[in-house]
Design an enzyme around this catalytic site. Structure first.
Site, PDB file in Angstrom:
ATOM      1  N   ASN A   1      -2.107   6.599  -2.188  1.00  0.00           N
ATOM      2  CA  ASN A   1      -3.079   6.235  -2.132  1.00  0.00           C
ATOM      3  C   ASN A   1      -4.147   5.596  -2.541  1.00  0.00           C
ATOM      4  O   ASN A   1      -5.320   5.650  -1.724  1.00  0.00           O
ATOM      5  CB  ASN A   1      -3.874   7.723  -1.991  1.00  0.00           C
ATOM      6  CG  ASN A   1      -5.519   8.568  -0.627  1.00  0.00           C
ATOM      7  OD1 ASN A   1      -4.908   6.820   0.793  1.00  0.00           O
ATOM      8  ND2 ASN A   1      -6.767   8.615  -1.345  1.00  0.00           N
ATOM      9  N   ASN A   2      -3.459   4.478  -2.669  1.00  0.00           N
ATOM     10  CA  ASN A   2      -4.176   3.201  -2.833  1.00  0.00           C
ATOM     11  C   ASN A   2      -2.346   2.184  -2.833  1.00  0.00           C
ATOM     12  O   ASN A   2      -2.065   2.053  -2.607  1.00  0.00           O
ATOM     13  CB  ASN A   2      -4.178   3.389  -4.361  1.00  0.00           C
ATOM     14  CG  ASN A   2      -5.186   2.533  -5.562  1.00  0.00           C
ATOM     15  OD1 ASN A   2      -5.805   1.431  -4.066  1.00  0.00           O
ATOM     16  ND2 ASN A   2      -5.209   2.688  -6.480  1.00  0.00           N
TER      17      ASN A   2
ATOM     18  N   HIS B   1       0.752  -1.029   0.041  1.00  0.00           N
ATOM     19  CA  HIS B   1       0.383  -0.193  -0.028  1.00  0.00           C
ATOM     20  C   HIS B   1       1.022   1.319   0.032  1.00  0.00           C
ATOM     21  O   HIS B   1       1.506   1.267   0.838  1.00  0.00           O
ATOM     22  CB  HIS B   1      -0.870   0.004   1.232  1.00  0.00           C
ATOM     23  CG  HIS B   1      -2.113   0.833   1.347  1.00  0.00           C
ATOM     24  ND1 HIS B   1      -2.959   1.038   0.200  1.00  0.00           N
ATOM     25  CD2 HIS B   1      -1.751   2.145   1.602  1.00  0.00           C
ATOM     26  CE1 HIS B   1      -3.723   2.062   0.985  1.00  0.00           C
ATOM     27  NE2 HIS B   1      -2.978   2.972   1.558  1.00  0.00           N
ATOM     28  N   CYS B   2       0.770   2.294  -0.962  1.00  0.00           N
ATOM     29  CA  CYS B   2       1.515   3.100  -1.084  1.00  0.00           C
ATOM     30  C   CYS B   2       0.996   4.738  -0.708  1.00  0.00           C
ATOM     31  O   CYS B   2       0.049   5.141  -1.223  1.00  0.00           O
ATOM     32  CB  CYS B   2       2.281   3.283  -2.994  1.00  0.00           C
ATOM     33  SG  CYS B   2       3.165   4.735  -3.001  1.00  0.00           S
ATOM     34  N   PRO B   3       1.527   5.035   0.410  1.00  0.00           N
ATOM     35  CA  PRO B   3       0.800   6.444   0.927  1.00  0.00           C
ATOM     36  C   PRO B   3       1.085   7.857  -0.468  1.00  0.00           C
ATOM     37  O   PRO B   3       0.372   8.423  -0.770  1.00  0.00           O
ATOM     38  CB  PRO B   3       0.839   7.052   1.859  1.00  0.00           C
ATOM     39  CG  PRO B   3       2.647   6.421   2.200  1.00  0.00           C
ATOM     40  CD  PRO B   3       2.650   4.868   1.443  1.00  0.00           C
TER      41      PRO B   3
END
Length: 356
Positions: free
Chosen positions: A156-157, A151-153
């Protein structure tokens, strides 16, 4: 469950990194196109050349970024979800061996070869489903994600089966964008730095756009290189931390088909689409081929109808929990629980914060 106001606030906060990256790109456009090319570069031919190269790179970069952000992460097929009766049957059992046998029975007609350390099919306690190969539950997205990478901030996905290609292209075009700005502005950066130029109105924009491009470029080199390595190895970030477990045991190269075929697993067969943010994979996100058999003749066979596919993975439970945790313990496994993944998140976030 948190109050609605708290959930809305958290959802808004998660967009801050995306807003930050967008703001940096918008400012860099002004700094490069207006401050550098329009007001600083003296040659018309040089201005035109820079702008003709700059804009296609920018379009591809923003296109890949947008696709990474807004592409749905994909859902687990309905056939993998347990019915109410099956859930009740599973939860009534307290013995680990009995739960294992029930899960293996429920998974026998599904294209999976996933195993836990206990030898059971992987089960998501939150989604109430048998996990497809390489799928994991994301506590931020609140669902199981097909071929989850991380999950990559910054987008945001979740990055997974449906958008991993876009993510790799986003890193690649982001790196190209930064390097192009850095190299073409270097001469004018030196002029401003040494005081050889008197154009004070645009001086600081040119100086800072060079610094920012170099900073992000250096960070992106390592992250882009790492994901190219993962692509050519046919591994996800999660799989690089824990070797996949097949029926025959753990195998970090279990999905490797050779570098070119590994690349095609993500980018597809159509070369025309390789470097465009267009979905081109031939896979379905549920079953994946392997070069060697990952089945054990002494183990429960789950691929009777499709022997060449479904060579998926399973992640081990935390070693310290194996003696005490049942298959339906109170916690999700360490890699998929937001409050129990400190080691993984601390390592990945360091790279993610510095590289995007």
């Amino acid at each position: 469950m948190a109050p609605a106001a708290v959930r809305v606030c958290c959802a808004c906060v998660r967009w801050f990194p995306v807003v930050f990256i967008t703001a940096v790109v918008v400012w860099s456009y002004y700094a490069y196109v207006v401050a550098l090319c329009v007001y600083t570069v003296p040659s018309i031919a040089e201005k035109v050349l820079y702008l003709l190269i700059y804009h296609p790179i920018l379009v591809l970069f923003l296109w890949a970024y947008a696709k990474t952000i807004f592409t749905d992460v994909g859902s687990v097929p309905r056939s993998f979800y347990l019915t109410v009766q099956e859930i009740n049957r599973l939860e009534r059992e307290r013995g680990e061996e009995a739960q294992k046998n029930i899960l293996l029975e429920l998974a026998k007609d599904k294209p999976i070869l996933n195993r836990t350390h206990a030898g059971s099919a992987r089960y998501c306690e939150k989604c109430k489903c048998i996990k497809p190969d390489r799928a994991h539950h994301c506590s931020v997205c609140g669902q199981c994600v097909l071929k989850m990478d991380h999950h990559c901030p910054w987008v945001n996905n979740c990055v997974g089966f449906t958008n991993y290609k876009y993510f790799v292209l986003f890193l690649g075009y982001g790196l190209l964008y930064c390097l192009f700005i850095a190299f073409t502005s270097l001469k004018y950066f030196i002029e401003f730095w040494t005081g050889a130029s008197s154009k004070e109105a645009v001086k600081f924009h040119v100086l800072f756009v060079f610094f920012v491009a170099m900073m992000f470029g250096i960070s992106l080199i390592s992250l882009f290189g790492y994901h190219i390595y993962l692509t050519c190895s046919n591994r996800s970030t999660l799989e690089s931390f824990r070797s996949p477990i097949f029926q025959t045991g753990a195998d970090k190269n279990g999905f490797s088909l050779g570098k070119l075929n590994n690349f095609k697993e993500v980018f597809g067969e159509r070369k025309l689409f390789w470097f465009l943010p267009i979905f081109s994979s031939d896979r379905d996100g549920v079953s994946f081929p392997t070069l060697k058999s990952q089945t054990n003749s002494n183990s429960y066979q789950t691929m009777a109808q499709t022997p060449s596919f479904g060579d998926g993975i399973a992640y081990p439970t935390r070693t310290v929990d194996i003696p005490s945790d049942g298959l339906l313990g109170d916690r999700q496994r360490w890699m998929e629980e937001g409050d129990a993944d400190g080691d993984y998140n601390s390592h990945f976030n360091k790279a993610d914060k510095g590289a995007h």
